[in-house]
Design an enzyme around this catalytic site. Structure first.
Site, PDB file in Angstrom:
ATOM      1  N   LYS A   1       0.834  -1.211   0.000  1.00  0.00           N
ATOM      2  CA  LYS A   1       0.000   0.000   0.000  1.00  0.00           C
ATOM      3  C   LYS A   1       0.860   1.250   0.000  1.00  0.00           C
ATOM      4  O   LYS A   1       0.612   2.190  -0.770  1.00  0.00           O
ATOM      5  CB  LYS A   1      -0.932   0.015   1.209  1.00  0.00           C
ATOM      6  CG  LYS A   1      -1.906   1.195   1.206  1.00  0.00           C
ATOM      7  CD  LYS A   1      -2.751   1.230   2.461  1.00  0.00           C
ATOM      8  CE  LYS A   1      -1.948   1.752   3.645  1.00  0.00           C
ATOM      9  NZ  LYS A   1      -2.781   1.949   4.856  1.00  0.00           N
TER      10      LYS A   1
ATOM     11  N   ASP B   1      -6.675   1.229   1.111  1.00  0.00           N
ATOM     12  CA  ASP B   1      -6.690   1.281   2.574  1.00  0.00           C
ATOM     13  C   ASP B   1      -8.073   0.858   3.057  1.00  0.00           C
ATOM     14  O   ASP B   1      -8.887   0.334   2.285  1.00  0.00           O
ATOM     15  CB  ASP B   1      -6.332   2.683   3.071  1.00  0.00           C
ATOM     16  CG  ASP B   1      -7.384   3.721   2.710  1.00  0.00           C
ATOM     17  OD1 ASP B   1      -8.333   3.397   1.947  1.00  0.00           O
ATOM     18  OD2 ASP B   1      -7.275   4.866   3.193  1.00  0.00           O
TER      19      ASP B   1
END
Length: 217
Positions: A120, A138
């Site tokens: 991420k 997220d």
């Protein structure tokens, strides 16, 4: 959800926020990388309060290393998990200096090899600093993608892969910023603000009409 509906969703999100970006404050790819590492399980606001003074005195890997772990810790102690984050940032700075000449690599594998940097974080840096069409999924994006039907998936990677595959190319570069903002301010976890949602009629959330009748506390 079909292709036309997905395109309309992103057109409306774009119209609402034509130039989206991260709410983390930064002036260079390095500052962005450090801010994203520090943002794990912390709010962007709390990170910005800490990184403002930090970057004023140390805005390169070498300068962070000169602070040392104790010096860095004193700047970020208001952020959750600051002890482990300080260790990771120091280790990352050491790797950047020794392996990349102090520069941030524009390569996923190299980014993910840095301490404290996962997929991420690498996606955020590649997208926001370098303009790559990546999708940093997220909790907000995971929720929005599943709740709306935009790109449902059983895990973060599945959602990421489907968003990258199904998002129209014209919107892919900014898509993750639009979805984060939508999840952060409209499609809230406990009480989504369906009554104020710009994509209400396109959303496939089965309880949207119930939540449209009330605003969250």
């Amino acid at each position: 959800m079909n292709r036309d509906k997905r395109r309309e969703i992103f057109e409306r999100l774009r119209d609402a926020t034509p130039a989206p970006t991260t709410e983390l404050q930064y002036q260079s790819p390095f500052e962005l990388l450090i801010a994203v590492i520090l943002s794990a399980q912390a709010t962007d606001r709390s990170v910005n309060k800490a990184t403002g003074p930090l970057f004023a005195v140390a805005d390169t890997p070498g300068a962070i290393l000169e602070l040392g772990e104790d010096g860095l810790r004193s700047h970020i102690r208001t952020i959750g998990l600051f002890n482990s984050k300080a260790r990771n940032v120091i280790a990352t700075c050491e790797a950047l200096v020794s392996q990349h000449g102090g520069e941030i690599p524009r390569d996923r594998k190299a980014l993910e090899a840095l301490p404290g940097v996962g997929r991420k974080t690498a996606n955020v840096v590649l997208n926001t600093a370098f303009g790559e069409p990546t999708m940093a999924v997220d909790t907000h994006i995971y929720r929005v993608a599943n709740r709306t039907g935009l790109a449902p998936g059983k895990n973060v990677r599945e959602v990421e892969d489907r968003l990258v595959r199904w998002t129209p190319k014209a919107f892919l570069r900014d898509a993750h910023h639009w979805l984060i903002l939508h999840g952060r301010y409209t499609c809230l976890a406990r009480k989504p603000r369906c009554g104020a949602c710009p994509i209400f009629d396109l959303c496939e959330f089965r309880d949207r009409h119930r939540y449209a009748e009330t605003e969250p506390d």
